[in-house]
Design an enzyme around this catalytic site. Structure first.
Site, PDB file in Angstrom:
ATOM      1  N   ASP A  92       0.860  -1.179   0.000  1.00 43.17           N
ATOM      2  CA  ASP A  92       0.000   0.000   0.000  1.00 43.17           C
ATOM      3  C   ASP A  92       0.901   1.236   0.000  1.00 43.17           C
ATOM      4  OD1 ASP A  92      -2.327   1.589   0.343  1.00 43.17           O
ATOM      5  OD2 ASP A  92      -1.974   1.658   2.493  1.00 43.17           O
ATOM      6  N   ASP A 143      -1.329  -1.113   5.982  1.00 42.91           N
ATOM      7  CA  ASP A 143      -1.560  -0.654   7.355  1.00 42.91           C
ATOM      8  C   ASP A 143      -3.022  -0.419   7.676  1.00 42.91           C
ATOM      9  OD1 ASP A 143      -1.529   2.899   7.443  1.00 42.91           O
ATOM     10  OD2 ASP A 143      -1.772   1.659   5.680  1.00 42.91           O
ATOM     11  N   ARG A 155      -0.982  15.692  -2.051  1.00 41.74           N
ATOM     12  CA  ARG A 155      -2.405  15.334  -2.056  1.00 41.74           C
ATOM     13  C   ARG A 155      -3.213  16.613  -2.189  1.00 41.74           C
ATOM     14  NH1 ARG A 155      -3.289  10.279   0.581  1.00 41.74           N
ATOM     15  NH2 ARG A 155      -5.246  11.001   1.485  1.00 41.74           N
ATOM     16  N   ASN A 187      -8.489  -1.346   4.541  1.00 39.30           N
ATOM     17  CA  ASN A 187      -8.661  -1.598   3.109  1.00 39.30           C
ATOM     18  C   ASN A 187      -7.567  -2.498   2.546  1.00 39.30           C
ATOM     19  OD1 ASN A 187      -6.741   0.400   3.575  1.00 39.30           O
ATOM     20  ND2 ASN A 187      -7.055   1.353   1.599  1.00 39.30           N
ATOM     21  N   ASP A 188      -6.563  -2.821   3.349  1.00 43.20           N
ATOM     22  CA  ASP A 188      -5.482  -3.709   2.888  1.00 43.20           C
ATOM     23  C   ASP A 188      -5.673  -5.147   3.366  1.00 43.20           C
ATOM     24  OD1 ASP A 188      -4.083  -1.481   1.764  1.00 43.20           O
ATOM     25  OD2 ASP A 188      -3.391  -0.965   3.771  1.00 43.20           O
ATOM     26  N   ASP A 235      -5.007   6.288  -4.369  1.00 37.24           N
ATOM     27  CA  ASP A 235      -4.730   7.682  -4.735  1.00 37.24           C
ATOM     28  C   ASP A 235      -4.773   7.896  -6.240  1.00 37.24           C
ATOM     29  OD1 ASP A 235      -4.565   8.614  -2.244  1.00 37.24           O
ATOM     30  OD2 ASP A 235      -2.410   8.883  -2.176  1.00 37.24           O
ATOM     31  N   ARG A 239      -5.971   4.171  -7.984  1.00 34.25           N
ATOM     32  CA  ARG A 239      -7.438   4.155  -7.957  1.00 34.25           C
ATOM     33  C   ARG A 239      -7.972   2.737  -7.724  1.00 34.25           C
ATOM     34  NH1 ARG A 239      -8.594   9.270  -6.808  1.00 34.25           N
ATOM     35  NH2 ARG A 239      -8.287  10.753  -8.501  1.00 34.25           N
ATOM     36  N   PHE A 270     -18.623  12.844   3.954  1.00 33.87           N
ATOM     37  CA  PHE A 270     -17.805  12.316   2.858  1.00 33.87           C
ATOM     38  C   PHE A 270     -18.113  10.832   2.642  1.00 33.87           C
ATOM     39  CE2 PHE A 270     -14.090   9.986   1.432  1.00 33.87           C
ATOM     40  CZ  PHE A 270     -13.677  10.725   0.332  1.00 33.87           C
TER      41      PHE A 270
END
Length: 1203
Positions: free
Chosen positions: A414, A821, A608, A824-825, A690, A794, A554
């Site tokens: 990641d 970490d 970012r 999502n991993d 990202d 993405r 969000f």
């Protein structure tokens, strides 16, 4: 006959109602609804007990035995043991039963201990004290006694004992802040809400007076979904119905933060909580070494069967003539002699199987288990992998894959939080094309926050425009940041008076904290949210108040968030911030092109970016927006879709204000680690969510991509211009053409591939539009094989796992490692052969679901190049050595049958058969497999290419296995025939004893077997001593101690008449053998001859074609004591080392110097140096030098972030 009714009754009363209804009704405080409201149906739910253990006191023995005998080797030895009990076999059942009992017992103790630890952890959780409201009073009870419907009190920093619906909190607005790090890996703070009708309850008596029921869905594992409603009964009125969603549900395992206490009601308990439903049973991962062991085991099983068949056939062939019938002294009865020949042959076959069964090394499994279990502690004890900041070191969650760390070919990592620090820092903002940099240098002066100016277009003293004020206010208001109060005062802060407590920001996103802190440095300070009003301190030290009306949270689909606020002048404002791709299409005015150019430039530099826009709402527009939001929030069906539609209607017709740039710095030594992995022959892939430009800049900075790397793009933008088919084939032709050219040329072009999530979905799509287009998946893999590095941007979490699975299933079947970490991993960590979690700022879910956990990415270098290398070397030698020593042990027994008429006479005594693998030869190889270091740690870290020597399971390939087997057969032949020719000439003595004429030693089959066994034990132990490179006192103790133990045991076994034995065949045999001088000479000679071929082979191979490892060993011998670790990539910069008359700044380890156009400081710095200002370079020490492969920039550290 219809059994439907019976089945339903059984399901209802035996299984539980939740299996046959779609929803449940929870009675708050166990109070029945008022008469006439609804029928009171008491329901049964599980208690709050959590069970993660595998066994109980009653089922441990049968369940553990069943699991152990599912192993082929254990089951095989059990069958052999039973055969020895049933039929007349040449060896005692003890010879098979005792080793099997030892293996089963040791494994059961290990597994029982691990399960006892799980029981202990469960008990500590289940017995945790919890406060429950009963009859208006607080009652302290244990967690496992909680029931659905209990009202619970939870205080700050306490963990929620079960899934709860929030009723009220100590905060006046009925909110509470929670961290869900143990659930979804996010350590940031999230806001949860109480329904308006219960939020006013402040005391236990008030809460206990609540008369309400909750209707909600049955338990399901989705952490982010909850649908329900609460019915509140007041006197005899109609009940008030309020919707409940995920924002009202407090999950077990989450922690209450920044809130003194809350009152909540239990809705899901025990194994029905979302945390328990998310317990993922990890699929059993098997290492390449274990697969090789099983393959070798099958080969030896075939050898065993072949030996038994050959001996059975030869026995009956030899006994075919009448004069060679079975000897009379075997005491066969007439019935046994008259038994059918097939039955006799089968019985003899089983007897030979029992005689030769020791060729299968049953003790190898328990030795491997102990080696893995004990060896895993070397990782946890490694001080170099301890992080002072976290106060933790590396963790081993499973020891079954230690050796797999030495076989990794692909590393999937990641980006955010793994390669980078996940510690965001505000760099700059752009308003209508004008760039603002906090605390920049202008005309040699450091600008304070109050005098921050546009560094490009405006000059000092320039006026503030309306958009600038709106932009700064937008970033101070459009967020979910909370202010945490602290009672320590570090000094007088800007806008904070002395004596007032300082504060710091906490949020669900580190980006938001960085933006709010950045605004503070630019003169706008967010103070607090009080009574639903947000307060900010402007640059004139005036407090502005805005009423917070709505927050449009969000989400990953919209990729933006908004707030609707009301200013003190009565204006309604909608502020929105989000990704450029989600903001620009909704903008109707503003300087779009200037802002877009700045966003693209910042993305290329690895920053970012976020865009900021706003919209003024009229009162009618605001009322319409409220209507859409309220209607969507009250929907019980498809609530998420309706909210998305409402957001889409409201978030439109924006005026673009500007953009921000935040930096996530690269972790320490991340670039050095990736470079070392490349040198070790591993391919590194970065999988991130990202945008492409930001991720690509990070890849350059981390040296995943080099300046010479030719980038191949397989992105949605390109596939829109060309078809996917054309792009794939064009890229494939490019890499294949370059590969053919590089075969003739010395210079080989380096390729790097960039692919995005949308294109990956198209590539992996199973049904292609045209069959003639071929298999896109294979073409994609072919392109990837020819690329040294791949960047996947993405990416959704599931796509990360799909990438890992795709590479795992390719024709080479490479060993993969995934490291990340965040939550999502987890999917890719579970999918890879080896999963490593980083103990980062996104919680511990990745670390918990991984096989290994490390504090920082830099520790991966030592984990693989040192620990992985050692583990593989050690266990490979262990496996080969076990098969070798068992061949040496059993092949003489096979040869002996040719000299005893195939009578199944054992060559060795029962004690020797039993203790050979348990005592005489077990400890030396176990210790070797724990402490062997064929080269030093410093050499392995300095020379990553040594990792290539052990790649692709090189030490357990079939040629190496055959060499060890042939070596064992050769040594066995030497043992047997050497001893046989020693006894060649025999005569009878005067008292009838048979004695050898050349050694004057009493001759007998047990003497012969003891001599062979003595040579065997010494040879296999000395073979291991010759293979040992790293000698310690414990090596000497175990190796020579094992040989001494064998001698002492033999002297005692043969020197005493043991009363519990029904035979004394070994009495005085060993001492009689050692009393003969020629026997000593023969033992030494046979050991030397047995070891000589292996020594010669090693000497010749090292001299003629040495491996990289052997060359490193030779270098270590030539340079003893050179233990200083060299780090060629590290460099030091010091003011003392700079020449005062230098007019330029020399930066080592940077190939090219690239300056950001927007950064004034590098230009000022170079101008300062060009003017001869090199003498005061030391005055720049307060600033940090940010270096990367993509360029550098100076920036000031800035003031403290407290407000």
């Amino acid at each position: 006959m219809d059994f439907t009714l019976l089945r339903n009754i059984i399901s209802r009363y035996c299984v539980g109602e939740e299996n046959w209804v779609d929803s449940r009704t929870v009675y708050i405080g166990h109070k029945e609804p008022p008469p006439g409201a609804e029928a009171y149906i008491p329901q049964r739910y599980p208690d709050n007990r959590i069970v993660s253990s595998k066994y109980t006191f009653w089922n441990f023995i049968p369940k553990n035995l069943f699991e152990q005998f599912r192993r082929i080797a254990n089951f095989y030895f059990l069958v052999i043991f039973l055969v020895q009990l049933i039929i007349d076999t040449p060896t005692s059942p003890v010879t098979s039963g005792l080793p099997l009992f030892f293996v089963i017992t040791v494994t059961a103790i290990k597994q029982g201990y691990e399960d006892w630890l799980r029981h202990k952890a469960d008990c500590s959780i289940n017995e945790c004290p919890v406060d429950v409201v009963q009859q208006g009073k607080l009652v302290r009870t244990q967690s496992h006694k909680l029931r659905v419907g209990d009202i619970v009190v939870v205080r700050e920093d306490e963990t929620f004992p079960c899934d709860l619906i929030l009723l009220s909190s100590s905060r006046h607005d009925g909110t509470c802040y929670v961290t869900t790090a143990s659930l979804d890996g996010e350590s940031s703070h999230k806001t949860y809400y109480a329904v308006p009708d219960t939020m006013a309850f402040r005391t236990e008596r008030e809460v206990d007076s609540l008369h309400a029921t909750i209707e909600c869905e049955q338990p399901q594992p989705d952490l982010y979904k909850f649908v329900g409603r609460i019915n509140i009964y007041k006197d005899k009125e109609e009940p008030v119905v309020r919707p409940l969603g995920a924002e009202n549900l407090l999950l077990r395992g989450a922690t209450l933060k920044n809130t003194q206490h809350i009152y909540a009601v239990a809705v899901y308990t025990g194994m029905e909580t979302k945390m328990a439903l998310n317990y993922q049973s990890k699929s059993q991962k098997r290492s390449a070494v274990e697969k090789s062991m099983n393959a070798f085991l099958i080969v030896y099983l075939c050898i065993l069967i072949s030996k038994a068949v050959i001996n059975t056939v030869l026995k009956y062939a030899w006994q075919w003539s009448p004069d060679r019938d079975e000897p009379w002294y075997n005491h066969r009865t007439e019935n046994e002699r008259q038994r059918h020949v097939v039955i006799r042959a089968f019985t003899d076959f089983l007897a030979f199987m029992v005689l030769f069964n020791y060729i299968i090394p049953v003790s190898m499994y328990v030795t491997v288990e102990m080696q893995k279990f004990l060896g895993s502690y070397f990782i946890t004890w490694d001080e170099e992998m301890f992080d002072e900041e976290l106060g933790e070191g590396a963790q081993v969650n499973t020891s079954d894959l230690n050796e797999e760390l030495g076989q990794v070919e692909y590393v999937f990592t990641d980006k955010t939080g793994t390669l980078t620090e996940n510690n965001m820092e505000f760099i700059e903002c752009c308003v209508d094309g004008n760039v603002y940099i906090p605390h920049a240098i202008c005309n040699g002066q450091i600008l304070s926050a109050a005098s921050s100016i546009d560094m490009i277009d405006s000059s000092p003293g320039g006026y503030r425009r309306e958009h600038e004020d709106l932009f700064f206010r937008a970033l101070c208001l459009c967020h979910t940041v909370q202010v945490k109060e602290e009672e320590t005062v570090d000094g007088i802060k800007r806008g904070i008076h002395q004596g007032r407590p300082t504060s710091f920001y906490i949020s669900s996103s580190p980006d938001e904290v960085a933006l709010v802190e950045g605004m503070k440095r630019l003169g706008y300070t967010y103070l607090r949210l009080k009574d639903n009003h947000m307060e900010i301190l402007n640059k004139d030290d005036e407090i502005e108040r805005f009423e917070l009306l709505h927050v449009l949270n969000f989400d990953s689909v919209r990729r933006r968030m908004s707030v609707i606020v009301k200013s003190s002048s009565g204006d309604y404002l909608l502020f929105c911030k989000g990704a450029d791709s989600s903001i620009f299409p909704r903008v109707v005015s503003g300087k779009v092109e200037q802002v877009k150019a700045r966003v693209e430039q910042n993305a290329v530099e690895g920053l970012r970016t976020l865009c900021v826009a706003y919209r003024r709402l009229s009162e009618s527009e605001y009322v319409e927006a409220c209507h859409h939001l309220t209607e969507a929030k009250l929907a019980l069906q498809d609530r998420e879709q309706r909210l998305a539609q409402a957001y889409d209607i409201i978030e439109r017709d924006f005026v673009l204000l500007g953009a921000t740039a935040v930096e996530d710095r690269l972790q320490e030594k991340a670039a050095d680690t990736i470079e070392s992995l490349h040198k070790a022959g591993m391919k590194v892939w970065v999988l991130t969510g990202d945008k492409m430009e930001t991720a690509a800049a990070t890849c350059y900075a981390s040296k995943l991509f080099r300046r010479s790397t030719q980038i191949l793009e397989l992105t949605k933008k390109r596939t829109e211009e060309q078809s996917l088919h054309d792009v794939l084939f064009e890229l494939n032709r490019t890499v294949l053409r370059q590969r053919s050219i590089s075969g003739l040329s010395v210079d080989c072009l380096d390729f790097g591939l960039i692919i995005d999530g949308a294109t990956l979905s198209a590539v992996l799509k199973p049904n292609q539009e045209s069959a003639g287009h071929g298999n896109y998946r294979e073409i994609f893999l072919e392109i990837c094989r020819n690329c040294s590095a791949v960047l996947c941007c993405r990416m959704a979490p599931l796509q990360k796992a799909q990438i890992v699975k795709l590479i795992k299933a390719s024709k080479e079947h490479p060993i993969t490692l995934a490291i990340g970490d965040g939550a999502n991993d987890v999917s890719m960590i579970l999918e890879a052969h080896v999963g490593i979690g980083i103990m980062g700022k996104e919680g511990r879910q990745a670390a918990r679901n991984s096989d290994y956990a490390i504090p920082k990415f830099k520790h991966l270098k030592k984990m693989l190049l040192v620990h992985g290398h050692y583990y593989y070397i050690r266990i490979a030698e262990l496996v080969q050595y076990f098969f070798y020593k068992n061949v040496c042990f059993i092949f003489p027994q096979f040869l002996y049958q040719f000299f005893c008429g195939f009578s199944q006479q054992p060559l060795y005594d029962t004690a020797y058969l039993t203790l050979y693998n348990i005592s005489f030869t077990s400890l030396p190889i176990l210790l070797y497999s724990l402490v062997e270091q064929h080269v030093t740690m410093e050499t392995l870290k300095r020379e990553p290419s040594l990792y290539r020597d052990i790649a692709k399971n090189s030490l357990l390939r079939w040629p190496v296995f055959l060499y060890w087997t042939c070596l064992g057969v050769f040594d066995a032949v030497i043992f047997f025939f050497g001893a046989y020719f020693l006894f060649d000439n025999t005569t009878f003595t005067s008292n009838g004893q048979l004695m050898t004429t050349n050694t004057q030693m009493m001759f007998g089959n047990w003497t012969f077997g003891t001599l062979v066994f003595t040579v065997l034990v010494f040879t296999v132990t000395l073979k291991l001593a010759l293979d040992t490179h790293h000698w310690t006192w414990i090596n000497h103790f175990v190796i020579w101690g094992s040989l001494l133990f064998y001698v002492i045991f033999s002297l005692l076994w043969g020197g005493i008449i043991w009363p519990f034995l029904n035979y004394q065949r070994m009495y005085y045999v060993f001492m009689q053998m050692l009393s003969s001088g020629p026997a000593w000479l023969s033992i030494i000679l046979l050991i030397t001859v047995s070891l000589l071929p292996d020594v010669i082979k090693k000497v010749l191979c090292r001299a003629m074609c040495p491996t990289a490892t052997e060359r490193a060993q030779d270098e270590e011998k030539l340079l003893p004591g050179s233990a200083a670790e060299l780090t060629p990539l590290s460099f030091r910069r010091s003011c003392k080392g700079m020449s005062t008359d230098s007019s330029h700044l020399h930066l080592s380890a940077v190939d090219t110097l690239s300056l950001r156009r927007s950064d004034p400081l590098p230009h000022k710095l170079l101008a300062h140096l060009a003017e001869g200002g090199g003498a005061d370079l030391c005055s720049l020490s307060p600033y940090m030098l940010r270096l990367s492969g993509a360029g550098f920039a100076y920036y000031a550290p800035g003031p403290e972030t407290s407000v």
